[in-house]
Design an enzyme around this catalytic site. Structure first.
Site, PDB file in Angstrom:
ATOM      1  N   GLU A   1      55.969  13.070  66.905  1.00 54.88           N
ATOM      2  CA  GLU A   1      56.919  12.219  68.431  1.00 54.88           C
ATOM      3  C   GLU A   1      58.405  13.124  68.709  1.00 54.88           C
ATOM      4  O   GLU A   1      59.301  13.154  67.919  1.00 54.88           O
ATOM      5  CB  GLU A   1      56.812  11.222  68.932  1.00 54.88           C
TER       6      GLU A   1
ATOM      7  N   LYS B   1      67.144  20.449  60.696  1.00 52.48           N
ATOM      8  CA  LYS B   1      66.250  19.369  60.907  1.00 52.48           C
ATOM      9  C   LYS B   1      64.629  20.181  60.520  1.00 52.48           C
ATOM     10  O   LYS B   1      64.222  19.246  59.456  1.00 52.48           O
ATOM     11  CB  LYS B   1      65.560  19.419  62.322  1.00 52.48           C
TER      12      LYS B   1
ATOM     13  N   SER C   1      75.736  19.494  61.738  1.00 51.02           N
ATOM     14  CA  SER C   1      74.172  19.868  61.944  1.00 51.02           C
ATOM     15  C   SER C   1      73.644  20.829  62.750  1.00 51.02           C
ATOM     16  O   SER C   1      72.360  21.100  62.206  1.00 51.02           O
ATOM     17  CB  SER C   1      73.753  18.029  62.214  1.00 51.02           C
TER      18      SER C   1
HETATM   19  C1  LIG Z   1      68.103  15.524  65.727  1.00 52.50           C
HETATM   20  C2  LIG Z   1      69.961  15.723  65.660  1.00 52.50           C
HETATM   21  C3  LIG Z   1      70.428  15.117  64.854  1.00 52.50           C
HETATM   22  C4  LIG Z   1      70.138  13.597  64.986  1.00 52.50           C
HETATM   23  O1  LIG Z   1      69.734  13.660  64.109  1.00 52.50           O
HETATM   24  P1  LIG Z   1      69.745  12.313  62.936  1.00 52.50           P
HETATM   25  O2  LIG Z   1      68.035  12.159  62.128  1.00 52.50           O
HETATM   26  O3  LIG Z   1      71.061  11.677  63.052  1.00 52.50           O
HETATM   27  O4  LIG Z   1      70.881  13.824  61.822  1.00 52.50           O
HETATM   28  C5  LIG Z   1      72.226  15.373  64.348  1.00 52.50           C
HETATM   29  N1  LIG Z   1      72.386  17.128  65.074  1.00 52.50           N
HETATM   30  C6  LIG Z   1      71.629  17.765  65.022  1.00 52.50           C
HETATM   31  C7  LIG Z   1      71.924  19.171  65.311  1.00 52.50           C
HETATM   32  C8  LIG Z   1      70.460  17.571  65.975  1.00 52.50           C
HETATM   33  O5  LIG Z   1      69.552  18.536  66.081  1.00 52.50           O
END
Ligand SMILES: *Cc1c(COP(=O)(O)O)cnc(C)c1O
Length: 393
Positions: free
Chosen positions: A111, A89, A377
């Site tokens: 938000e 993020k 992610s």
């Molecule tokens: C917020 C988050 C997501 C989901 O958000 P996307 O916009 O779909 O990427 C996925 N993995 C993690 C670790 C997150 O914090």
């Protein structure tokens, strides 16, 4: 077929800017200046320097030997979990805070649902010494106490949204109301590839650093400049958009998006938007979303807070409808199993969201000579409480 946004902000049938008249000026201002700013040499230099020294990029493309052996293929993990703040993020919040500064904005609003985007926003506001107001549903504030504490320690003001279901969509309404009331000095920092044009394109561009690095790293490590498959989880879709971005036009690459099936697609407790959703307008753009027959948003559910979103970004709706993307789901249990498997095989505790992407490995037929990249992610520290309750299984 094109997978880039067109001049009107559409990806095929999806996207656009469906906003109240009162927001028209704010969104126009952003739309008219974002490309000039983010494509300037000065901006790119500053952005890349922060990604390197503050975020800690490039993130490794790690060949997961044990996982590869188990699935009889070549599996690489793009290590977004190693970024500062523990997920992808921050790639986006660093970019948007620089953009806000260049636009002369002095106050940041956002938000958040689970609090992850709120933390990433509060982080860059502390870095840039800008006041930060994060709207959050009252129920989410209770559910996500550690992230609320992080935001406060970082100097942000967390304002509770007390209307409706007191969750993400209500926080979004509050943020939009604030933006309407403060059009001159305030920048609205959106956390995924959602919202009115140009946000989906803006966020996808900032997250595209993931596939940009992937391309170079793959070339260096394997001699190939594209993988056969890229797997990413989809909440709003920003980590997936970033991981797919530079391969969208290369049809040799299979793009696999994994949604949260929760307790099962038809259990009434899921966030499987492409399975259950229909076309509608959410958060200012036309896309696929979960709604009842009256067009009211249905409350989504997933064990992972980051995938607990009732829509997907318009790019993903287009990838789904056009068939360019392969969409599948993973249940809570499948994600948990995948998280424990990765931890045991590779010594990496993934975020629950990322575990949904890993769960796809079990459902795909992988070939021995294929190269598969899973976008990891985020890291699992934030999910330890959930993992602990499942530790015996
Ligand atoms: C917020 C988050 C997501 C989901 O958000 P996307 O916009 O779909 O990427 C996925 N993995 C993690 C670790 C997150 O914090």
């Amino acid at each position: 077929m094109s997978y880039s946004v067109n001049n009107n902000g559409f990806y095929g049938d999806f996207g656009g800017a469906f906003i109240p008249e009162m927001l028209h000026h704010n969104v126009e201002e952003l739309k008219n200046c974002y490309l000039d700013i983010i494509e300037s040499d000065e901006f790119i230099t500053e952005y890349k320097a922060l990604l390197k020294d503050y975020v800690g990029r490039p993130t490794p493309l790690y060949f997961a030997k044990n996982l590869s052996k188990k699935y009889q293929s070549n599996i690489f993990l793009k290590r977004e979990d190693l970024n500062h703040t523990g997920a992808h993020k921050v790639n986006n919040t660093v970019g948007q805070i620089l953009l806000a500064k260049k636009m002369g904005k002095t106050r940041i609003i956002a938000e958040t649902g689970a609090g992850q985007h709120g933390v990433a926003t509060a982080t860059v506001c502390a870095l840039m010494n800008l006041p930060c107001i994060v709207y959050m549903g009252k129920i989410d504030i209770q559910r996500q106490a550690p992230n609320v504490a992080r935001m406060k320690m970082l100097g942000a003001e967390v304002r509770p949204a007390t209307s409706g279901s007191k969750t993400l969509k209500d926080a979004t309404n509050e943020a939009i109301r604030d933006w309407i009331a403060n059009p001159e000095d305030t920048y609205y920092l959106i956390g995924s590839v959602v919202g009115p044009h140009p946000y989906p394109d803006l966020v996808a561009r900032f997250q595209s650093i993931i596939s940009e690095e992937m391309k170079t790293q793959l070339q260096k490590q394997t001699g190939k400049n594209y993988p056969n498959k890229i797997i990413a989880c989809v909440g709003g879709g920003s980590n997936a958009a970033g991981a797919f971005y530079h391969f969208l036009e290369n049809e040799e690459v299979e793009l696999i998006a994994v949604e949260a099936d929760g307790k099962g697609v038809h259990s009434g407790q899921s966030a499987a938007t492409t399975e259950l959703g229909t076309s509608g307008i959410i958060h200012g753009s036309k896309t696929l979303m979960m709604q009842n027959s009256e067009g009211q948003i249905t409350e989504p559910y997933s064990i992972s807070a980051g995938l607990d979103y009732p829509g997907i970004g318009p790019l993903h709706a287009h990838l789904f409808k056009s068939g360019r993307g392969t969409f599948m789901g993973a249940t809570d249990q499948e994600a948990l199993d995948a998280a424990f498997e990765l931890t045991q095989l590779e010594g990496i505790i993934p975020a629950l969201e990322s575990a949904h992407a890993l769960a796809a490995l079990n459902k795909l037929t992988l070939k021995k000579d294929e190269c598969v990249v899973v976008n990891l992610s985020g890291r699992g520290d934030k999910d330890m409480e959930t993992y602990m309750t499942h530790l015996s299984c």
